[in-house]
Write an enzyme that holds these catalytic residues in place. Structure first.
Site, PDB file in Angstrom:
ATOM      1  N   CYS A 278      27.001  16.441  53.875  1.00  0.00           N
ATOM      2  CA  CYS A 278      28.512  16.851  54.131  1.00  0.00           C
ATOM      3  C   CYS A 278      28.848  18.106  54.270  1.00  0.00           C
ATOM      4  CB  CYS A 278      29.079  16.336  52.837  1.00  0.00           C
ATOM      5  SG  CYS A 278      28.890  17.005  51.283  1.00  0.00           S
ATOM      6  N   HIS A 326      31.891  16.940  47.786  1.00  0.00           N
ATOM      7  CA  HIS A 326      32.034  16.316  48.996  1.00  0.00           C
ATOM      8  C   HIS A 326      33.013  17.080  49.622  1.00  0.00           C
ATOM      9  CE1 HIS A 326      31.092  13.448  51.972  1.00  0.00           C
ATOM     10  NE2 HIS A 326      32.628  13.458  52.328  1.00  0.00           N
ATOM     11  N   HIS A 338      33.706  13.434  58.682  1.00  0.00           N
ATOM     12  CA  HIS A 338      32.761  13.923  57.412  1.00  0.00           C
ATOM     13  C   HIS A 338      31.524  13.252  57.792  1.00  0.00           C
ATOM     14  CE1 HIS A 338      33.503  10.320  54.436  1.00  0.00           C
ATOM     15  NE2 HIS A 338      34.102  10.050  55.634  1.00  0.00           N
TER      16      HIS A 338
END
Length: 362
Positions: A278, A326, A338
């Site tokens: 990520c 994240h 993402h």
């Protein structure tokens, strides 16, 4: 402001399905966290997975529980991945510092050798003229600084000799300081390497547990899970982003890079260009725009100005979960790009797919 343009009918249908799937996974993960104390916290197989491995059919509730456990393990693996990324970035920085210190120490050692050579020439000249002054022996010793503490020694030196001795003294002290600093950094580097190895094992252990659970699912349930995971955003989820304008030229370049990465596989510890985790995706995308971002999602949270969701613009970083484990990039019309989790591909998802910790504008 966030754009509220309507998506195409096809895109709207698929976006709705993804939102429902994301909500279902989040609900299942929350239910998992409330399991009784008899649940295995190490990520070992649940009863349903064990039953499947033993050849007994698992009912729908058991399959949902196993799927939720897989999602939980992937979330924990992502947290461990960001810890790995942070430790790895610190060790790289330490390696560079150690290398620079060693280079400086080598140059200082060369300078000390040159000074000693010049003082040796003085000693040789004195020896040829009838004897070696005891003070000059001091100049050639390995550690003249202990003798230098005696002021009477300097009184016995000529002006040139005293100047050379002072220079040697300063260079020797600098060399010792550099060597001590290099040794300290090397010790930190060893600790960092051990930390990297620990987090790497943690990631690998959690991913292996998730894979065992997936393999224990009935083939139909496993295939459905993996089909959803492989959704790459090209053929199934294409949000309408026409007319969306980024806040700056750099942000626009970063958004273009992130969108170009849609479909690339998730790979923990990777920063592109063919695979990403990520924070690796957002770091890589902004690097294409000439902007350097920190390596981890936690550090990226502080790499710019904080923005409320109502003012989000394409290129802003959306940080998720309370521990900032994240990150995705806002691309407009309520969507982020993402790298979701192992087994999935870089894709579009609704900005509110999970709890938002912060929105940062680099």
């Amino acid at each position: 402001m966030v754009s509220h343009r309507r998506t195409s009918q096809r895109g709207q249908t698929t976006l709705t399905s993804v939102t429902v799937l994301s909500a279902a996974l989040a609900t299942a993960a929350a239910a998992l966290s409330a399991q009784p104390a008899t649940a295995d916290p190490s990520g070992a197989r649940t009863g349903s997975a064990k039953a499947a491995v033993a050849g007994h059919p698992a009912d729908a509730t058991d399959r949902e529980g196993a799927t939720a456990q897989v999602g939980k393990l992937y979330e924990e693996a992502e947290r461990a991945t960001e810890k790995f990324n942070g430790a790895d970035a610190r060790t790289k920085e330490l390696r560079e510092q150690v290398s620079a210190l060693q280079d400086r120490a080598a140059r200082t050692q060369e300078w000390v050798n040159q000074l000693r050579a010049r003082l040796g020439a003085v000693a040789a000249a004195q020896y040829r003229s009838g004897g070696l002054d005891p003070t000059v022996r001091l100049l050639l010793s390995e550690r003249p600084e202990s003798y230098l503490e005696k002021a009477s020694a300097l009184d016995r030196l000529s002006g040139t000799q005293a100047h050379e001795l002072h220079r040697l003294q300063a260079a020797t002290r600098e060399l010792e300081q550099q060597r001590r600093e290099a040794a300290r950094k090397l010790a930190q580097l060893e600790i960092g390497r051990a930390e990297v190895a620990h987090h790497k094992k943690d990631v690998q252990r959690k991913l292996a547990s998730a894979r065992r659970l997936l393999n224990a699912l009935p083939s139909g349930a496993r295939s459905a899970y993996e089909r959803a995971s492989r959704s790459d955003g090209r053929d199934e989820i294409i949000p309408d982003l026409s007319g969306v304008v980024a806040g700056s030229g750099r942000a626009a370049a970063a958004v273009a890079a992130a969108r170009a990465a849609v479909g690339a596989p998730y790979a923990w510890g990777s920063t592109g260009p063919s695979a990403f985790d990520c924070s690796g995706l957002t770091q890589w995308a902004y690097n294409q725009a000439g902007v350097s971002l920190p390596r981890t999602s936690q550090a990226q949270r502080g790499a710019g100005s904080r923005i409320p969701l109502s003012q989000a613009r394409p290129g802003d970083l959306v940080i998720y979960r309370s521990d900032a484990s994240h990150v995705g990039m806002y691309v407009g019309n309520g969507q982020v790009v993402h790298a979701p989790y192992p087994g999935a591909r870089v894709r579009y998802d609704p900005v509110g797919m999970m709890p938002i910790s912060a929105i940062t504008r680099p």
